[in-house]
Design a protein around this motif. Structure first.
Motif, PDB file in Angstrom:
ATOM      1  N   PRO A  50       0.691  -1.128  -0.012  1.00  0.00           N
ATOM      2  CA  PRO A  50       0.116   0.004   0.024  1.00  0.00           C
ATOM      3  C   PRO A  50       0.899   1.224   0.149  1.00  0.00           C
ATOM      4  O   PRO A  50       1.913   1.277   0.737  1.00  0.00           O
ATOM      5  CB  PRO A  50      -0.753  -0.007   1.426  1.00  0.00           C
ATOM      6  N   ILE A  51       0.462   2.288  -0.739  1.00  0.00           N
ATOM      7  CA  ILE A  51       1.410   3.481  -0.951  1.00  0.00           C
ATOM      8  C   ILE A  51       0.341   4.323  -0.413  1.00  0.00           C
ATOM      9  O   ILE A  51       1.011   5.291   0.687  1.00  0.00           O
ATOM     10  CB  ILE A  51       1.415   4.068  -2.274  1.00  0.00           C
ATOM     11  N   ASP A  52      -1.037   4.711  -0.500  1.00  0.00           N
ATOM     12  CA  ASP A  52      -1.827   5.445   0.242  1.00  0.00           C
ATOM     13  C   ASP A  52      -3.132   4.385   0.239  1.00  0.00           C
ATOM     14  O   ASP A  52      -3.037   3.488  -0.162  1.00  0.00           O
ATOM     15  CB  ASP A  52      -1.870   6.717  -0.487  1.00  0.00           C
ATOM     16  N   GLU A  53      -4.191   5.142   0.486  1.00  0.00           N
ATOM     17  CA  GLU A  53      -5.475   4.549   0.699  1.00  0.00           C
ATOM     18  C   GLU A  53      -6.108   3.947  -0.500  1.00  0.00           C
ATOM     19  O   GLU A  53      -6.881   3.096  -0.455  1.00  0.00           O
ATOM     20  CB  GLU A  53      -6.515   5.532   1.373  1.00  0.00           C
ATOM     21  N   GLU A  54      -5.477   4.563  -1.664  1.00  0.00           N
ATOM     22  CA  GLU A  54      -6.012   4.100  -3.112  1.00  0.00           C
ATOM     23  C   GLU A  54      -5.164   3.256  -3.934  1.00  0.00           C
ATOM     24  O   GLU A  54      -5.636   2.857  -4.816  1.00  0.00           O
ATOM     25  CB  GLU A  54      -6.632   5.486  -3.797  1.00  0.00           C
ATOM     26  N   HIS A  55      -3.908   3.730  -3.691  1.00  0.00           N
ATOM     27  CA  HIS A  55      -2.884   3.033  -4.543  1.00  0.00           C
ATOM     28  C   HIS A  55      -2.022   1.924  -3.871  1.00  0.00           C
ATOM     29  O   HIS A  55      -1.775   2.046  -2.697  1.00  0.00           O
ATOM     30  CB  HIS A  55      -1.930   4.185  -5.028  1.00  0.00           C
TER      31      HIS A  55
END
Length: 166
Positions: A50-55
């Protein structure tokens, strides 16, 4: 004495029996296994980090390489994926330079890593297994490291402990 015989130092303690740890491994600094209990192995694989909540980012992890990198950098791996054992993520909590020991945690569990010079010793414990505990697992691995050092095999000692979901 074979490397598999040394695993007995992890699993057995007088007065406790042979259920001190769940699994264990001794490997070289290059990640090559020297001995392991049945079913225990460090792995290489890809996963979505996970990089952020979407990516997410597709990351290739070599668990042995990440552990060795962390030991060589005061408990912090510079490789993506962090410290992982059998596809489970561990977080570095503390590194004790005097003891050359790193302590990790994960949800309902954790890890301890003690570094000396030639091998890496790994042991796991499961809280659901009667008689196993963090303290006992740590004690068994640290004793094995001291023994190996006395025999000329300085060792990275890596203790992993976790609770399995019921």
């Amino acid at each position: 004495m074979s490397w598999n015989d040394y695993l007995g130092y992890l699993t057995y303690k007088e007065g406790v029996g042979d259920n001190c740890v769940e699994a264990g491994m001794i490997m070289g600094h290059d990640g090559t296994p020297w001995a392991a209990t049945p079913g225990f192995a460090l792995q290489s694989y890809e996963f979505d980090l996970p990089i952020d909540e979407e990516h997410t980012e597709k990351v290739t992890v070599n668990e042995a390489a990440n552990i060795i990198d962390a030991l060589n950098n005061n408990g912090v791996t510079k490789l993506k994926g962090g410290i992982r054992i059998m596809n489970t993520k561990y977080m570095m909590v503390k590194y004790d330079a005097d003891k050359k020991a790193a302590y990790c945690s994960r949800v309902k569990g954790g890890a301890c890593i003690v570094k000396t010079a030639q091998a890496i010793v790994i042991a796991t414990y499961g809280a659901e297994n009667a008689g196993q505990s963090v303290g006992l697992c740590n004690e068994q691995v640290e004793k094995l490291a001291e023994y190996l050092a006395g025999q000329g095999y300085q060792a990275f000692v890596l203790i992993f402990y976790s609770e399995k979901k019921k």
